[in-house]
Design an enzyme around this catalytic site. Structure first.
Site, PDB file in Angstrom:
ATOM      1  N   ASP A  45       0.837  -1.204   0.000  1.00  0.00           N
ATOM      2  CA  ASP A  45       0.000   0.000   0.000  1.00  0.00           C
ATOM      3  C   ASP A  45       0.876   1.260   0.000  1.00  0.00           C
ATOM      4  OD1 ASP A  45       0.890  -0.273   2.601  1.00  0.00           O
ATOM      5  OD2 ASP A  45      -1.084   0.033   3.530  1.00  0.00           O
ATOM      6  N   SER A  46       2.216   1.072   0.041  1.00  0.00           N
ATOM      7  CA  SER A  46       3.140   2.185  -0.221  1.00  0.00           C
ATOM      8  C   SER A  46       2.900   2.773  -1.600  1.00  0.00           C
ATOM      9  CB  SER A  46       4.594   1.717  -0.096  1.00  0.00           C
ATOM     10  OG  SER A  46       4.825   0.570  -0.894  1.00  0.00           O
ATOM     11  N   ASP A  84      -0.867  -6.152   0.201  1.00  0.00           N
ATOM     12  CA  ASP A  84      -1.312  -5.483   1.427  1.00  0.00           C
ATOM     13  C   ASP A  84      -2.828  -5.338   1.424  1.00  0.00           C
ATOM     14  OD1 ASP A  84       0.890  -4.912   3.041  1.00  0.00           O
ATOM     15  OD2 ASP A  84       1.312  -2.978   2.083  1.00  0.00           O
ATOM     16  N   GLU A 114      -1.578  -5.269   9.061  1.00  0.00           N
ATOM     17  CA  GLU A 114      -0.772  -4.596  10.077  1.00  0.00           C
ATOM     18  C   GLU A 114      -1.432  -4.690  11.442  1.00  0.00           C
ATOM     19  OE1 GLU A 114      -0.151  -0.529   8.869  1.00  0.00           O
ATOM     20  OE2 GLU A 114       0.779  -1.097   6.961  1.00  0.00           O
ATOM     21  N   GLU A 181       9.011  -3.681  10.725  1.00  0.00           N
ATOM     22  CA  GLU A 181       9.427  -2.409  10.125  1.00  0.00           C
ATOM     23  C   GLU A 181       9.908  -1.446  11.202  1.00  0.00           C
ATOM     24  OE1 GLU A 181       6.716  -0.798   7.253  1.00  0.00           O
ATOM     25  OE2 GLU A 181       7.551   1.213   7.402  1.00  0.00           O
TER      26      GLU A 181
HETATM   27  N1  LIG Z   1       8.626   5.398  -0.395  1.00  0.00           N
HETATM   28  C1  LIG Z   1       8.242   4.719   0.701  1.00  0.00           C
HETATM   29  N2  LIG Z   1       9.140   3.943   1.331  1.00  0.00           N
HETATM   30  C2  LIG Z   1       8.796   3.267   2.438  1.00  0.00           C
HETATM   31  O1  LIG Z   1       9.653   2.532   2.990  1.00  0.00           O
HETATM   32  C3  LIG Z   1       7.454   3.356   2.917  1.00  0.00           C
HETATM   33  C4  LIG Z   1       6.552   4.164   2.212  1.00  0.00           C
HETATM   34  N3  LIG Z   1       6.967   4.846   1.124  1.00  0.00           N
HETATM   35  N4  LIG Z   1       5.257   4.289   2.611  1.00  0.00           N
HETATM   36  C5  LIG Z   1       4.759   3.401   3.616  1.00  0.00           C
HETATM   37  C6  LIG Z   1       5.744   3.161   4.645  1.00  0.00           C
HETATM   38  C7  LIG Z   1       6.108   4.377   5.453  1.00  0.00           C
HETATM   39  N5  LIG Z   1       7.469   4.132   5.780  1.00  0.00           N
HETATM   40  C8  LIG Z   1       8.356   5.000   6.372  1.00  0.00           C
HETATM   41  C9  LIG Z   1       8.326   6.334   6.087  1.00  0.00           C
HETATM   42  C10 LIG Z   1       9.227   7.203   6.678  1.00  0.00           C
HETATM   43  C11 LIG Z   1      10.168   6.744   7.561  1.00  0.00           C
HETATM   44  C12 LIG Z   1      11.115   7.704   8.177  1.00  0.00           C
HETATM   45  O2  LIG Z   1      11.085   8.864   7.914  1.00  0.00           O
HETATM   46  N6  LIG Z   1      12.005   7.219   9.039  1.00  0.00           N
HETATM   47  C13 LIG Z   1      13.048   8.027   9.609  1.00  0.00           C
HETATM   48  C14 LIG Z   1      13.464   7.491  10.972  1.00  0.00           C
HETATM   49  C15 LIG Z   1      12.546   7.917  12.042  1.00  0.00           C
HETATM   50  C16 LIG Z   1      13.158   7.705  13.408  1.00  0.00           C
HETATM   51  O3  LIG Z   1      14.385   7.802  13.530  1.00  0.00           O
HETATM   52  O4  LIG Z   1      12.408   7.442  14.364  1.00  0.00           O
HETATM   53  C17 LIG Z   1      14.299   7.939   8.733  1.00  0.00           C
HETATM   54  O5  LIG Z   1      15.159   8.819   8.872  1.00  0.00           O
HETATM   55  O6  LIG Z   1      14.383   7.029   7.888  1.00  0.00           O
HETATM   56  C18 LIG Z   1      10.202   5.383   7.846  1.00  0.00           C
HETATM   57  C19 LIG Z   1       9.301   4.513   7.247  1.00  0.00           C
HETATM   58  C20 LIG Z   1       7.897   2.878   5.217  1.00  0.00           C
HETATM   59  N7  LIG Z   1       7.016   2.704   4.079  1.00  0.00           N
HETATM   60  C1  LIG Z   2       7.314  -1.247   3.281  1.00  0.00           C
HETATM   61  C2  LIG Z   2       6.528  -2.494   3.105  1.00  0.00           C
HETATM   62  C3  LIG Z   2       6.761  -3.494   4.208  1.00  0.00           C
HETATM   63  C4  LIG Z   2       5.057  -2.220   2.930  1.00  0.00           C
HETATM   64  O1  LIG Z   2       4.214  -2.561   3.726  1.00  0.00           O
HETATM   65  C5  LIG Z   2       4.649  -1.461   1.737  1.00  0.00           C
HETATM   66  O2  LIG Z   2       5.455  -1.321   0.793  1.00  0.00           O
HETATM   67  O3  LIG Z   2       3.501  -1.040   1.702  1.00  0.00           O
HETATM   68 MG   LIG Z   3       2.354  -1.584   3.413  1.00  0.00          MG
END
Ligand SMILES: Nc1nc(=O)c2c([nH]1)NC[C@@H]1CN(c3ccc(C(=O)N[C@@H](CCC(=O)O)C(=O)O)cc3)CN21
Ligand SMILES: CC(C)C(=O)C(=O)O
Ligand SMILES: [Mg+2]
Length: 262
Positions: A45-46, A84, A114, A181
């Protein structure tokens, strides 16, 4: 590559062989993924973020998911395809069964949902009816509005214990795979060791049984690439090269490195 089933993945785990998972949303990437021999494709669902330009996965609908699952299935007859279930598509047991059936009939081999303990009976119902289920714990993006952002989960001892308990309960209920995740590497390692089903990590360190990345992130196409991803296109210069390099790096344990984890 031989046709991949849930048994193939269990065998890989029991032999200690790590496997790559990657998202896809269309037939063309799905065909390339089959060609390079990546075992598992996730129609995530990303797609809300990377295809539709939304700022979360919350707006994604069942119609969106079914459309992309059918495209991915037409491009690939070997990889195992996980779909998803989108936001609120499994809020009740009845909805979960109806919507899982729709995604299986669109071409998925497994559905992902989830959450933890609240899904115990839903997972049982799906498994009993012949639908393989992938769990998803840690950062669960469909709950971003409740979590208050995309943050690492399971940092304190209490939250870590709860996640381990949820993982075991989901396994008892009948999941065949689990995604973790954005959880600390040590916790992901412990959960992977204590479950017999394969555990797929994203931002969860190097010690899970498999890794998953969003394909546009590992091609450097996303405007905001999470820190746990790596640009394999920049390193190789072709789509096929990038996918091959990702698969090889997961299998030989060189991805993820310590800089990709929490
Ligand atoms: N393009 C994309 N990639 C993804 O991996 C993803 C999506 N979209 N959409 C659904 C979810 C959302 N996800 C995400 C989105 C943002 C972060 C993020 O900004 N993480 C921070 C760390 C946050 C922390 O330190 O607590 C980072 O710097 O990566 C992580 C997972 C993973 N999934
Ligand atoms: C990041 C993965 C695990 C996911 O759920 C997605 O792509 O939607
Ligand atoms: Mg997903």
């Amino acid at each position: 590559m031989k046709t991949v089933t849930i048994h193939t993945l269990r065998d890989l785990k029991s032999r200690g062989e790590k496997f790559p998972v990657i998202t896809a949303y269309d037939a063309s990437f799905s065909r390339l993924i089959e060609q390079v021999g990546i075992e598992v494709v996730l129609v995530g669902d990303s797609l809300g973020n990377v295809i539709q330009g939304q700022d979360s996965t919350v707006p994604v609908t069942m119609d969106d998911m079914a459309y992309h699952v059918s495209a991915v299935r037409r491009g690939n007859s070997k990889s195992l395809i996980i779909a998803d279930l989108p936001f609120m598509a499994y809020a009740s047991e009845e909805q979960a069964m109806m919507n899982a059936a729709e995604l299986m009939q669109a071409g998925a081999h497994m559905v992902k949902l989830e959450g933890g303990a609240w899904l115990e009976h839903t997972v049982c119902l799906l498994a009993e009816r012949g639908i393989p289920v992938c769990g998803h714990l840690g950062l669960t993006p469909q709950s971003v509005n409740k979590l208050g952002g995309y943050k690492v989960q399971g940092r304190d001892e209490q939250a870590a214990e709860m996640m381990l308990k949820d993982a075991k309960l989901l396994e008892q209920s009948g999941i065949d795979l689990l995604v973790l995740e954005c959880v600390p590497a040590a916790l992901a390692k412990q959960i992977s060791e204590e479950l017999s089903v394969p555990v797929i990590g994203i931002g969860a360190g190097a010690d899970t049984d498999a890794q998953v990345l969003v394909i546009y992130d590992m091609l450097g196409l996303s405007p905001k690439v999470p820190k746990f991803s790596r640009n394999f296109l920049a390193e190789t210069g072709s789509l096929e090269g990038a996918l091959n390099a990702y698969a090889a790096a997961v299998r030989d344990g060189s991805f993820p490195g310590p800089e990709h984890g929490f």
